[in-house]
Design a protein around this motif. Structure first.
Motif, PDB file in Angstrom:
ATOM      1  N   ILE A  30       0.821  -1.213   0.000  1.00 54.29           N
ATOM      2  CA  ILE A  30       0.000   0.000   0.000  1.00 54.29           C
ATOM      3  C   ILE A  30       0.852   1.258   0.000  1.00 54.29           C
ATOM      4  N   SER A  31       0.413   2.255  -0.750  1.00 50.53           N
ATOM      5  CA  SER A  31       0.953   3.603  -0.635  1.00 50.53           C
ATOM      6  C   SER A  31      -0.156   4.507  -0.139  1.00 50.53           C
ATOM      7  N   ASP A  32       0.036   5.097   1.036  1.00 57.20           N
ATOM      8  CA  ASP A  32      -0.963   5.987   1.618  1.00 57.20           C
ATOM      9  C   ASP A  32      -0.389   7.384   1.806  1.00 57.20           C
ATOM     10  N   ASN A  33       0.474   7.782   0.890  1.00 51.72           N
ATOM     11  CA  ASN A  33       1.153   9.064   1.026  1.00 51.72           C
ATOM     12  C   ASN A  33       0.393  10.219   0.399  1.00 51.72           C
ATOM     13  N   SER A  34      -0.747   9.943  -0.191  1.00 50.39           N
ATOM     14  CA  SER A  34      -1.543  10.995  -0.812  1.00 50.39           C
ATOM     15  C   SER A  34      -3.010  10.684  -0.591  1.00 50.39           C
ATOM     16  N   GLN A  35      -3.879  11.510  -1.157  1.00 49.80           N
ATOM     17  CA  GLN A  35      -5.306  11.282  -1.003  1.00 49.80           C
ATOM     18  C   GLN A  35      -5.747  10.019  -1.728  1.00 49.80           C
ATOM     19  N   ASN A  36      -5.031   9.635  -2.778  1.00 51.95           N
ATOM     20  CA  ASN A  36      -5.392   8.457  -3.561  1.00 51.95           C
ATOM     21  C   ASN A  36      -4.528   7.270  -3.175  1.00 51.95           C
ATOM     22  N   ARG A  37      -5.081   6.400  -2.354  1.00 51.36           N
ATOM     23  CA  ARG A  37      -4.360   5.192  -1.955  1.00 51.36           C
ATOM     24  C   ARG A  37      -4.131   4.295  -3.164  1.00 51.36           C
ATOM     25  N   ALA A  38      -2.932   3.765  -3.281  1.00 55.66           N
ATOM     26  CA  ALA A  38      -2.594   2.805  -4.324  1.00 55.66           C
ATOM     27  C   ALA A  38      -2.234   1.486  -3.670  1.00 55.66           C
ATOM     28  N   THR A  39      -2.641   0.372  -4.288  1.00 58.47           N
ATOM     29  CA  THR A  39      -2.318  -0.939  -3.730  1.00 58.47           C
ATOM     30  C   THR A  39      -1.975  -1.930  -4.834  1.00 58.47           C
ATOM     31  N   ALA A  40      -1.142  -2.891  -4.471  1.00 59.50           N
ATOM     32  CA  ALA A  40      -0.897  -4.091  -5.266  1.00 59.50           C
ATOM     33  C   ALA A  40      -1.203  -5.268  -4.340  1.00 59.50           C
ATOM     34  N   GLU A  41      -2.084  -6.179  -4.781  1.00 55.13           N
ATOM     35  CA  GLU A  41      -2.620  -7.206  -3.884  1.00 55.13           C
ATOM     36  C   GLU A  41      -2.602  -8.583  -4.546  1.00 55.13           C
ATOM     37  N   ALA A  42      -2.408  -9.620  -3.719  1.00 57.66           N
ATOM     38  CA  ALA A  42      -2.421 -10.989  -4.237  1.00 57.66           C
ATOM     39  C   ALA A  42      -2.791 -11.951  -3.118  1.00 57.66           C
ATOM     40  N   GLY A  43      -3.521 -13.017  -3.468  1.00 58.91           N
ATOM     41  CA  GLY A  43      -3.917 -14.008  -2.477  1.00 58.91           C
ATOM     42  C   GLY A  43      -4.878 -15.020  -3.057  1.00 58.91           C
ATOM     43  N   TRP A  44      -5.693 -15.623  -2.180  1.00 56.85           N
ATOM     44  CA  TRP A  44      -6.725 -16.554  -2.631  1.00 56.85           C
ATOM     45  C   TRP A  44      -8.097 -16.057  -2.179  1.00 56.85           C
ATOM     46  N   MET A  45      -9.128 -16.464  -2.915  1.00 58.25           N
ATOM     47  CA  MET A  45     -10.472 -16.019  -2.581  1.00 58.25           C
ATOM     48  C   MET A  45     -11.521 -17.042  -3.002  1.00 58.25           C
ATOM     49  N   VAL A  46     -12.683 -16.966  -2.360  1.00 60.83           N
ATOM     50  CA  VAL A  46     -13.902 -17.657  -2.782  1.00 60.83           C
ATOM     51  C   VAL A  46     -14.917 -16.555  -3.062  1.00 60.83           C
ATOM     52  N   PHE A  47     -15.353 -16.458  -4.323  1.00 56.35           N
ATOM     53  CA  PHE A  47     -16.224 -15.358  -4.754  1.00 56.35           C
ATOM     54  C   PHE A  47     -17.221 -15.928  -5.763  1.00 56.35           C
ATOM     55  N   PRO A  48     -18.296 -16.559  -5.282  1.00 60.45           N
ATOM     56  CA  PRO A  48     -19.230 -17.250  -6.179  1.00 60.45           C
ATOM     57  C   PRO A  48     -19.846 -16.368  -7.253  1.00 60.45           C
ATOM     58  N   ALA A  49     -20.205 -15.132  -6.925  1.00 62.43           N
ATOM     59  CA  ALA A  49     -20.850 -14.273  -7.917  1.00 62.43           C
ATOM     60  C   ALA A  49     -19.892 -13.887  -9.042  1.00 62.43           C
ATOM     61  N   PHE A  50     -18.619 -13.873  -8.745  1.00 60.73           N
ATOM     62  CA  PHE A  50     -17.615 -13.472  -9.733  1.00 60.73           C
ATOM     63  C   PHE A  50     -17.184 -14.654 -10.603  1.00 60.73           C
ATOM     64  N   PHE A  51     -16.830 -15.768  -9.941  1.00 56.49           N
ATOM     65  CA  PHE A  51     -16.302 -16.924 -10.673  1.00 56.49           C
ATOM     66  C   PHE A  51     -17.353 -17.976 -11.004  1.00 56.49           C
ATOM     67  N   LYS A  52     -18.592 -17.783 -10.553  1.00 52.94           N
ATOM     68  CA  LYS A  52     -19.698 -18.704 -10.837  1.00 52.94           C
ATOM     69  C   LYS A  52     -19.509 -20.075 -10.191  1.00 52.94           C
TER      70      LYS A  52
END
Length: 379
Positions: free
Chosen positions: A171-193
């Motif tokens: 995360i970069s929180d040095n300005s009003q617009n936070r920027a992130t790079a993210e990675a991991g695992w998820m279960v998201f039925p509506a997205f992946f069906k």
């Protein structure tokens, strides 16, 4: 999984249509048809996923105006010193795409306000997002961890999309617009069906407003790996009181050109170009590791969506989910131990976290986290 009602499907479609009209960043959420046409080879994996092998220079990233003349960097100019090359035993669906192509998973995703990612620890009840994470502030060029993989129950159908994930945030929180790079695992039925556990990436350059998306569903991430399709199913997953499995993820900055690389099981997947993640050009100001769920229940009761294993941290190994071998990439590009981590559990009666006091050679710095959602202590 139970089918989503017609009403919900219509609501999602309308939300997606409106979002795409005002947000150029999500137009590639409907890019499957274009990928099909430019596919060099189509593969059906063992888990039933359909994967298109697409010319590496026809991947979604190159539809971004800032990347029209971009030359792909196939490898980082350097790796963080001290990176651990021991790969844990786990199977993430691998495919064999021809040289000069990358695998792209066919999905039918959408963007809604609650479906978007969030990093709102202070007011989770406002966004519907709840967290159990460890947090670290300072100056960093990346983060690493091995993440215990489970298949938590995610409530579906729901009034709006719910998911459960475990990930690393840079995360970069040095300005009003936070920027992130993210990675991991998820279960998201509506997205992946489906309700399978899948690997994912996410990014934003303006605090989850107009930029960013999952995987390759908008111009941004440049994939270089021809074997892993982002969004692939992870198997096997951990089982309560039985064998445990984890995945090893590293996100780090290339000091030579500012690109942010991702490795999975010590295989390079690709990078976010410096021109896309402008908010992280000076490095990260914060790092976070842990779990996140979305709670969309409208009746005042808490969702039954689980985080991690669905069990609380106090149950310990083979029962609760964990992060281990937590490391940072410091400003000298060295892998280093984290100093000053602190826990944040936005609703500890529902999902909690416990940092282990002792460091051992097998697990390094680690913590247990998660919970069942709706329960006696979570209403």
């Amino acid at each position: 999984m139970p089918s989503i009602t017609v009403y919900f499907a219509t609501l999602v479609f309308l939300s997606f249509t409106i979002a795409c009209e005002i947000n150029h960043g999500c137009v590639h959420a409907l890019k499957d048809e274009e990928n099909n046409k430019s596919s060099v080879k189509t593969i059906k994996s063992e888990d039933g996923s359909v994967i298109d092998c697409v010319d590496i220079y026809k991947q979604p990233a190159f539809d971004h105006p800032l990347l029209r003349n971009h030359t792909i960097q196939m490898r980082p100019t350097a790796y963080p010193d001290g990176i651990n090359m021991n790969t844990p035993a786990i199977n993430i669906t691998k495919v064999i795409c021809p040289e000069g192509t990358i695998p792209i998973l066919r999905t039918q995703p959408f963007e809604t306000k609650l479906g978007r990612k969030s990093l709102n620890f202070e007011h989770p009840q406002v966004s519907g997002h709840e967290h159990a994470v460890v947090y670290l502030t300072g100056k960093y060029l990346g983060a690493h961890a091995s993440i215990n993989v489970w298949q938590p129950n995610v409530r579906t159908p729901a009034p709006a999309p719910e998911f459960s994930l475990s990930q690393i945030w840079v995360i970069s929180d040095n300005s009003q617009n936070r920027a992130t790079a993210e990675a991991g695992w998820m279960v998201f039925p509506a997205f992946f069906k489906d309700s399978q556990t899948r690997f994912f990436l996410y990014w934003t350059d303006d605090n989850y407003q107009q930029t960013g998306c999952y995987n390759l569903n908008c111009p941004g991430f440049v994939q270089t790996n021809k074997h892993f399709a982002l969004g692939s199913v992870i198997k096997p997953v951990s089982t309560y009181k039985e064998k445990q499995f984890d995945i090893s993820i590293t996100i780090y900055k290339d000091r030579a050109n500012g690109n942010w690389w991702v490795s999975l099981q010590n295989e390079i997947l690709g990078y976010w170009p410096a021109s896309i993640l402008t908010g992280l050009q000076n490095g990260a100001s914060d790092l976070s590791w842990g779990g996140e769920v979305v709670n969309t229940q409208p009746d005042g009761r808490h969702t039954t969506t689980q985080m991690g294993s669905g069990h609380f941290p106090y149950e310990g190994y083979a029962k609760s989910s964990y992060f281990r071998n937590i490391q940072v990439v410091d400003t000298k590009h060295n892998m280093a131990s984290p100093v000053g981590m602190y826990p944040i559990a936005t609703k500890p009666g529902c999902y909690d976290l416990h940092i282990e006091a002792n460091k051992n050679t097998a697990y390094g710095y680690y913590f247990y986290y998660g919970g069942p959602g709706l329960s006696q202590n979570c209403r």
